[in-house]
Design a protein around this motif. Structure first.
Motif, PDB file in Angstrom:
ATOM      1  N   LEU A 422       0.852  -1.190   0.000  1.00 50.38           N
ATOM      2  CA  LEU A 422       0.000   0.000   0.000  1.00 50.38           C
ATOM      3  C   LEU A 422       0.889   1.242   0.000  1.00 50.38           C
ATOM      4  CD1 LEU A 422      -2.754  -1.000   2.586  1.00 50.38           C
ATOM      5  CD2 LEU A 422      -2.873  -1.106   0.101  1.00 50.38           C
ATOM      6  N   VAL A 423       0.568   2.180  -0.868  1.00 53.45           N
ATOM      7  CA  VAL A 423       1.343   3.416  -0.998  1.00 53.45           C
ATOM      8  C   VAL A 423       0.470   4.573  -0.527  1.00 53.45           C
ATOM      9  CG1 VAL A 423       2.580   4.921  -2.592  1.00 53.45           C
ATOM     10  CG2 VAL A 423       2.572   2.447  -2.971  1.00 53.45           C
ATOM     11  N   PRO A 424       0.920   5.366   0.464  1.00 55.49           N
ATOM     12  CA  PRO A 424       0.065   6.438   1.001  1.00 55.49           C
ATOM     13  C   PRO A 424      -0.038   7.650   0.070  1.00 55.49           C
ATOM     14  CG  PRO A 424       2.185   6.447   2.101  1.00 55.49           C
ATOM     15  CD  PRO A 424       2.202   5.265   1.180  1.00 55.49           C
ATOM     16  N   ALA A 425      -0.477   7.405  -1.160  1.00 59.54           N
ATOM     17  CA  ALA A 425      -0.642   8.475  -2.153  1.00 59.54           C
ATOM     18  C   ALA A 425      -2.090   8.941  -2.156  1.00 59.54           C
ATOM     19  CB  ALA A 425      -0.237   7.977  -3.535  1.00 59.54           C
ATOM     20  N   ALA A 426      -2.300  10.242  -2.314  1.00 60.44           N
ATOM     21  CA  ALA A 426      -3.661  10.806  -2.267  1.00 60.44           C
ATOM     22  C   ALA A 426      -4.512  10.338  -3.438  1.00 60.44           C
ATOM     23  CB  ALA A 426      -3.579  12.331  -2.250  1.00 60.44           C
ATOM     24  N   GLU A 427      -3.887  10.105  -4.603  1.00 60.35           N
ATOM     25  CA  GLU A 427      -4.655   9.745  -5.796  1.00 60.35           C
ATOM     26  C   GLU A 427      -4.778   8.235  -5.989  1.00 60.35           C
ATOM     27  OE1 GLU A 427      -3.206  11.815  -9.191  1.00 60.35           O
ATOM     28  OE2 GLU A 427      -3.519  13.803  -8.321  1.00 60.35           O
ATOM     29  N   ALA A 428      -4.263   7.451  -5.053  1.00 60.67           N
ATOM     30  CA  ALA A 428      -4.375   5.992  -5.135  1.00 60.67           C
ATOM     31  C   ALA A 428      -5.778   5.559  -4.719  1.00 60.67           C
ATOM     32  CB  ALA A 428      -3.333   5.347  -4.228  1.00 60.67           C
ATOM     33  N   PRO A 429      -6.200   4.343  -5.095  1.00 60.40           N
ATOM     34  CA  PRO A 429      -7.515   3.841  -4.643  1.00 60.40           C
ATOM     35  C   PRO A 429      -7.580   3.780  -3.120  1.00 60.40           C
ATOM     36  CG  PRO A 429      -6.617   2.459  -6.393  1.00 60.40           C
ATOM     37  CD  PRO A 429      -5.532   3.398  -5.997  1.00 60.40           C
ATOM     38  N   LEU A 430      -8.720   4.127  -2.560  1.00 61.11           N
ATOM     39  CA  LEU A 430      -8.883   4.201  -1.105  1.00 61.11           C
ATOM     40  C   LEU A 430      -8.770   2.836  -0.436  1.00 61.11           C
ATOM     41  CD1 LEU A 430      -9.788   5.843   1.469  1.00 61.11           C
ATOM     42  CD2 LEU A 430     -12.111   5.138   0.882  1.00 61.11           C
ATOM     43  N   VAL A 431      -8.000   2.756   0.662  1.00 67.56           N
ATOM     44  CA  VAL A 431      -7.981   1.592   1.557  1.00 67.56           C
ATOM     45  C   VAL A 431      -7.927   2.130   2.980  1.00 67.56           C
ATOM     46  CG1 VAL A 431      -6.781  -0.493   2.297  1.00 67.56           C
ATOM     47  CG2 VAL A 431      -6.763   0.132  -0.113  1.00 67.56           C
ATOM     48  N   GLY A 432      -8.923   1.786   3.795  1.00 69.65           N
ATOM     49  CA  GLY A 432      -8.960   2.234   5.186  1.00 69.65           C
ATOM     50  C   GLY A 432      -9.421   1.113   6.102  1.00 69.65           C
ATOM     51  N   LEU A 433      -9.008   1.153   7.362  1.00 77.47           N
ATOM     52  CA  LEU A 433      -9.372   0.118   8.330  1.00 77.47           C
ATOM     53  C   LEU A 433     -10.155   0.731   9.483  1.00 77.47           C
ATOM     54  CD1 LEU A 433      -8.975  -2.871   9.312  1.00 77.47           C
ATOM     55  CD2 LEU A 433      -7.010  -2.025  10.597  1.00 77.47           C
ATOM     56  N   ALA A 434     -11.357   0.213   9.737  1.00 78.12           N
ATOM     57  CA  ALA A 434     -12.154   0.630  10.899  1.00 78.12           C
ATOM     58  C   ALA A 434     -11.651  -0.167  12.102  1.00 78.12           C
ATOM     59  CB  ALA A 434     -13.630   0.356  10.642  1.00 78.12           C
ATOM     60  N   PHE A 435     -10.965   0.516  13.022  1.00 74.41           N
ATOM     61  CA  PHE A 435     -10.307  -0.221  14.102  1.00 74.41           C
ATOM     62  C   PHE A 435     -11.018  -0.090  15.439  1.00 74.41           C
ATOM     63  CE2 PHE A 435      -8.345   3.968  14.138  1.00 74.41           C
ATOM     64  CZ  PHE A 435      -8.187   4.265  15.476  1.00 74.41           C
ATOM     65  N   LYS A 436     -11.993   0.801  15.549  1.00 77.93           N
ATOM     66  CA  LYS A 436     -12.687   0.955  16.821  1.00 77.93           C
ATOM     67  C   LYS A 436     -14.073   1.529  16.589  1.00 77.93           C
ATOM     68  CE  LYS A 436     -12.575   3.405  21.179  1.00 77.93           C
ATOM     69  NZ  LYS A 436     -11.887   4.167  22.181  1.00 77.93           N
ATOM     70  N   LEU A 437     -15.048   1.031  17.358  1.00 78.80           N
ATOM     71  CA  LEU A 437     -16.427   1.526  17.289  1.00 78.80           C
ATOM     72  C   LEU A 437     -16.810   2.132  18.627  1.00 78.80           C
ATOM     73  CD1 LEU A 437     -18.182  -1.535  15.591  1.00 78.80           C
ATOM     74  CD2 LEU A 437     -16.991   0.360  14.493  1.00 78.80           C
ATOM     75  N   GLU A 438     -17.699   3.116  18.570  1.00 75.78           N
ATOM     76  CA  GLU A 438     -18.160   3.774  19.786  1.00 75.78           C
ATOM     77  C   GLU A 438     -19.571   4.271  19.535  1.00 75.78           C
ATOM     78  OE1 GLU A 438     -16.368   7.504  21.723  1.00 75.78           O
ATOM     79  OE2 GLU A 438     -14.797   5.986  21.918  1.00 75.78           O
ATOM     80  N   GLU A 439     -20.429   4.157  20.535  1.00 80.45           N
ATOM     81  CA  GLU A 439     -21.788   4.672  20.412  1.00 80.45           C
ATOM     82  C   GLU A 439     -21.767   6.148  20.802  1.00 80.45           C
ATOM     83  OE1 GLU A 439     -25.613   4.000  19.113  1.00 80.45           O
ATOM     84  OE2 GLU A 439     -24.039   2.488  19.273  1.00 80.45           O
ATOM     85  N   GLY A 440     -21.933   7.032  19.842  1.00 81.18           N
ATOM     86  CA  GLY A 440     -21.911   8.460  20.107  1.00 81.18           C
ATOM     87  C   GLY A 440     -23.301   9.044  20.240  1.00 81.18           C
ATOM     88  N   ARG A 441     -23.335  10.353  20.456  1.00 77.20           N
ATOM     89  CA  ARG A 441     -24.634  11.028  20.586  1.00 77.20           C
ATOM     90  C   ARG A 441     -25.404  11.030  19.272  1.00 77.20           C
ATOM     91  NH1 ARG A 441     -21.908  16.303  23.040  1.00 77.20           N
ATOM     92  NH2 ARG A 441     -20.281  15.448  21.712  1.00 77.20           N
ATOM     93  N   TYR A 442     -24.674  10.902  18.164  1.00 81.73           N
ATOM     94  CA  TYR A 442     -25.320  10.978  16.854  1.00 81.73           C
ATOM     95  C   TYR A 442     -25.283   9.645  16.127  1.00 81.73           C
ATOM     96  CZ  TYR A 442     -24.160  15.776  18.101  1.00 81.73           C
ATOM     97  OH  TYR A 442     -24.018  16.959  18.773  1.00 81.73           O
ATOM     98  N   GLY A 443     -25.200   8.547  16.876  1.00 83.68           N
ATOM     99  CA  GLY A 443     -25.152   7.227  16.250  1.00 83.68           C
ATOM    100  C   GLY A 443     -23.771   6.613  16.397  1.00 83.68           C
ATOM    101  N   GLN A 444     -23.520   5.577  15.599  1.00 83.81           N
ATOM    102  CA  GLN A 444     -22.247   4.861  15.710  1.00 83.81           C
ATOM    103  C   GLN A 444     -21.097   5.718  15.197  1.00 83.81           C
ATOM    104  OE1 GLN A 444     -21.912   0.572  14.751  1.00 83.81           O
ATOM    105  NE2 GLN A 444     -20.284   1.151  13.345  1.00 83.81           N
ATOM    106  N   LEU A 445     -20.068   5.811  16.018  1.00 89.38           N
ATOM    107  CA  LEU A 445     -18.852   6.543  15.659  1.00 89.38           C
ATOM    108  C   LEU A 445     -17.791   5.503  15.311  1.00 89.38           C
ATOM    109  CD1 LEU A 445     -17.444   9.366  15.618  1.00 89.38           C
ATOM    110  CD2 LEU A 445     -16.767   8.924  17.972  1.00 89.38           C
ATOM    111  N   THR A 446     -17.265   5.562  14.103  1.00 93.86           N
ATOM    112  CA  THR A 446     -16.296   4.579  13.621  1.00 93.86           C
ATOM    113  C   THR A 446     -14.941   5.238  13.444  1.00 93.86           C
ATOM    114  OG1 THR A 446     -18.068   3.442  12.417  1.00 93.86           O
ATOM    115  CG2 THR A 446     -15.812   2.895  11.807  1.00 93.86           C
TER     116      THR A 446
END
Length: 819
Positions: A422-446
């Motif tokens: 994975l290359v941290p380039a802005a124009e590369a295809p998106l890859v992200g990891l949701a590593f933590k969940l939290e119940e916030g005031r406005y719904g699920q916070l990821t």
């Protein structure tokens, strides 16, 4: 199975992925995460992928064990396949400039080492907060990062908290030309602005998953140690987690103002207990209550904190005579230790050539990023001393996101396909990891770490596990419990998003790729409680349990099949007590809990043969299945972390291939409920060597039942034993109570492993069965007049005493007969 997403990680050793059912991922595969020593990714756009090693795969679930099968079809042939060359995104100059001044760091340590206090000072000096509030302050405000009411009441961190800050610091030494001047903390010249994402983690072993998932997504860490207590039990656990994810770290010896502080003893413990190549970058000016500053050993200058709450760093060439000899000795030691980790400095050292300040600083950065060296800083967060120098160390010696090699797997390719860099380039295809969940005031916070591409508010992203398309309605950067809305987040950064339904460990992409990454290692629960609401059950009871189970992979909920009670499982008494208290406060559900239950296991100690025939005749076709083989003890596989396995050694096809999975399924089913006490079975291998089938009467059900029968027959002949979880217990108390503490642990059948005596207190390490540790907290407080404290961590499962095993078996037998 090929349609399921494939997973990749950035860790070297295979680790089982055990999440709750909503977060279970199919076929986790474990890959290497290697630091890249060059400051930027090479600009060559083509990378050959054919030489990467084959990837192991296996199922993951919430069951108590993981299973492996030795059935491999054509694996050798597949491993030899040639893979096409892949064109990688190229970093632009704008990406390189942004990433060079980006840092993602976590602050981790044993409980009460001063992590949250240190983070509070970092936020104050970087201008993120206006005032400093203490963890247990008299103003009842509490530290910024302890946003939960329970955290402020108890004075401990329960959930990891993320924030971000800007800091002005000199550039990394590897960017400076030969002969350039090395600027320090106290000078105003040659400084540049850095963006730092910080995650403050809990220190208590019960909340170790918070540390685990923070280190999974971070590029560097600060390991905080107490100058008096040094390396403690949870320090060892945190070090193991950092090594698991190959996270470079700095060490910060805190509480230098305390009586009995000895930083050089702590450094010896780092080398001895943690096997680190570590050396001090500073020596203290003054000791204990007279601690007033530090000497920078790289530049040989004295640093003092002055002004309001230490916000001004005064740098001087005049090193006090009382510490000059010590500083010169420790500088020589630093160069010697560093020479072992860096070849360039080693050549200068062996040639007895002159070594400049820049040579030392450049070697420090190279060795730290390469995980070969740990620089040690010193200070006192509560006394506002030494924190700015640590911030400069984070900027100068820890890697930027471009220097850490992250990899993913392509779900469109077969399991043995090589990883994709994975290359941290802005124009590369998106890859992200949701590593933590939290119940916030406005719904699920990821919480999300973006590894590649750019995440935009209002953009459409795809969940790699489920394939669902979701829109990002709101994107924020977190500052503890406060939020700052942003329009976009670039590669290498950490953010949070609202309104996206997912599970912890899910990978998100933009739909143009099928890349996926693993979640973090999740330890197994060690303690359980029955729980029920006071009065009538309300929907909030199940709503709370579902939410907590989704947020915390180490918190498990199930209904006991016999008693029909709801059982909650976790990492310790405090872990479960916190959730029971949160149910009362956040959901208005007061609960009644039963006696704690320990996670017992059953296993075998000897090999035994089986030759079992399952035969049942009724009208029409009947059932017939015969299995021959052996059941043998199995140690934990260090590569897969599995201690149960099914092995098929049949040659000649006496049992048709379509029935082999049914036999394995029967073996797995038999492991769920032991014959001695009904607890799960671990530590055994089922080897299938021969058998026979009937052309008409044989079917999958027959062979599944034959496997269950064969296992039960062989299990009884293999001298089975009951295993119980054994904990490593560390007790710190005043020296006058040493005899009472040792006597109390002996009463609980503990084994004393180590005792360390300091000026007026001692540290005792023992191994005690978890079942014997209930109620120890109140007993320790009573025998030490409230001055003693203890922590414990799961070590392993060991056989119970023979008389205890007999009593447990008799109780189980009576319970079965009473039904």
């Amino acid at each position: 199975m090929s349609s399921l997403p494939r997973i990749a990680s950035r860790i070297r050793s295979p680790i089982p992925l055990n999440l709750n059912s909503t977060a279970a991922l199919a076929r986790p595969a474990i890959l290497a995460r290697k630091p890249i020593l060059s400051p930027s990714v090479p600009t060559s756009s083509v990378t050959p992928l054919g030489k990467t090693r084959a990837i192991s795969s296996g199922f993951s679930s919430i069951s108590k064990r993981s299973f492996s099968s030795s059935v491999r079809v054509g694996e050798e042939e597949k491993a030899k396949e040639a893979w096409p060359e892949r064109v990688l995104p190229v970093l632009k100059d704008s990406d390189v400039r942004r990433l060079k001044r980006q840092r993602n760091v976590g602050i981790s340590a044993h409980i009460d080492s001063g992590k949250t206090t240190l983070t509070e000072r970092i936020l104050y000096y970087t201008g993120r907060i206006r005032d400093i509030h203490e963890v247990r302050g008299r103003d009842a405000v509490g530290a910024k990062m302890d946003s939960m009411e329970l955290e402020r009441e108890k004075g401990i961190t329960i959930q990891s908290a993320a924030t971000f800050a800007d800091w002005v610091s000199p550039p990394p030494p590897t960017e400076l030309a030969e002969g350039a001047t090395l600027f320090g903390t106290g000078s105003e010249e040659g400084k540049e602005k850095y963006s730092i994402n910080i995650i403050d983690t809990p220190g208590h072993v019960d909340f170790t998953i918070e540390v685990e998932r923070a280190l999974r997504v971070l590029d560097g860490a600060v390991l905080v140690l107490c100058a008096v207590s040094g390396v403690q039990s949870q320090t060892i656990t945190v070090d193991r987690q950092m090594r698991r994810y190959n996270v470079p770290r700095l060490a910060f010896i805190n509480k230098m103002d305390r009586a009995g502080s000895n930083p050089f003893r702590v450094i010896q413990q780092l080398r001895g207990k943690l096997k680190m190549n570590a050396a001090a970058l500073q020596v203290p000016i003054g000791a204990e209550g007279d601690f007033s500053g530090v000497v920078d050993l790289v530049r040989m200058k004295a640093l003092y904190n002055e002004g309001v709450k230490g916000n001004q760093v005064v740098e001087t060439d005049e090193i006090p005579e009382s510490v000059r000899a010590l500083a010169e000795e420790k500088r020589a030691e630093l160069i010697e230790q560093l020479s072992e980790a860096d070849e360039t400095l080693c050549d200068l050292f062996l040639d007895e050539a002159p070594i400049s300040e820049l040579d030392i600083a450049q070697a420090l950065r190279r060795a730290t990023v390469a995980l070969k060296f740990t620089p040690v800083f010193m200070g006192s967060a509560i006394k506002n001393t030494g924190v700015q120098a640590l911030l400069d160390g984070v900027c100068q010696y820890l890697p930027d996101p471009n220097e850490v090699h992250n990899q993913a797997l392509d779900a469109a390719l077969p399991p043995q396909a090589p990883p994709v860099p994975l290359v941290p380039a802005a124009e590369a295809p998106l890859v992200g990891l949701a590593f933590k969940l939290e119940e916030g005031r406005y719904g699920q916070l990821t919480y999300m770490r973006v590894y590649q591409g750019e995440l935009k508010r209002g953009g459409v992203i795809y969940n790699a596990r489920t394939g669902k398309k979701v829109k990002v309605p709101r994107l924020v950067r977190m500052h503890s419990d406060e939020m700052e809305d942003v329009e976009s987040i670039g590669a290498g950064e950490i953010c949070a998003m609202f309104g996206v339904e997912c599970s912890s460990g899910d990978t998100f992409n933009d739909g143009s790729t099928t890349f996926s990454m693993t979640s973090m290692f999740v330890p197994e629960p060690v303690i359980s409680l029955s729980i029920r609401p006071e009065g009538n059950e309300t929907p909030n009871f199940s709503r709370a349990l579902n939410r907590f189970q989704k947020e915390d992979p180490t918190f498990r909920v199930h209904v006991d099949s016999e008693s029909q009670e709801t059982i909650i499982s976790g990492m310790g008494e405090l872990h479960l007590d916190i959730y029971v208290e949160r149910m009362k406060r956040e959901y208005n559900v007061a609960c009644v809990t039963g006696k704690p239950r320990v996670a017992f296991r059953e296993t075998i100690t000897e090999e035994s043969k089986f030759n079992y025939t399952h035969k049942k005749q009724s009208g029409g076709s009947g059932q017939f299945g015969r299995v021959i083989g052996k059941l043998e003890p199995m140690e934990m596989d260090p590569e897969t972390n599995k201690d149960t396995a099914f092995e098929n050694r049949i040659i000649g096809g006496n049992i048709p291939n379509q029935f082999i999975p049914a036999i394995e399924k029967g073996f797995q089913e038999a492991l769920d409920r032991g014959l001695l006490t009904g607890h799960p079975i671990s530590g055994c291998r089922f080897v299938l060597e021969d058998g026979s089938a009937h052309t008409v009467d044989s079917n999958e059900l027959a062979f599944r039942l034959a496997a269950i029968g064969a296992f039960r027959e062989a299990f009884q002949k293999s001298k089975p034993v009951i295993l119980e979880p054994v904990m490593t217990v560390e007790v710190v108390a005043p020296i006058e109570f040493q005899g009472n503490v040792i006597g109390a642990l002996n009463q609980r059948k503990g084994t004393i492993v180590d005792t360390e005596v300091r000026d007026d207190e001692f540290t005792l390490t023992a191994e005690v069965a978890l079942n014997d540790m209930f109620g120890y907290s109140s007993q320790l407080r009573g025998m030490t007049q409230g001055k003693g404290e203890f922590s414990m961590e799961y070590k392993n499962h060991q056989p119970v005493m023979p008389n205890v095993q007999r009593d447990m078996m008799d109780a189980f037998r009576k319970k079965q007969l009473s039904k």
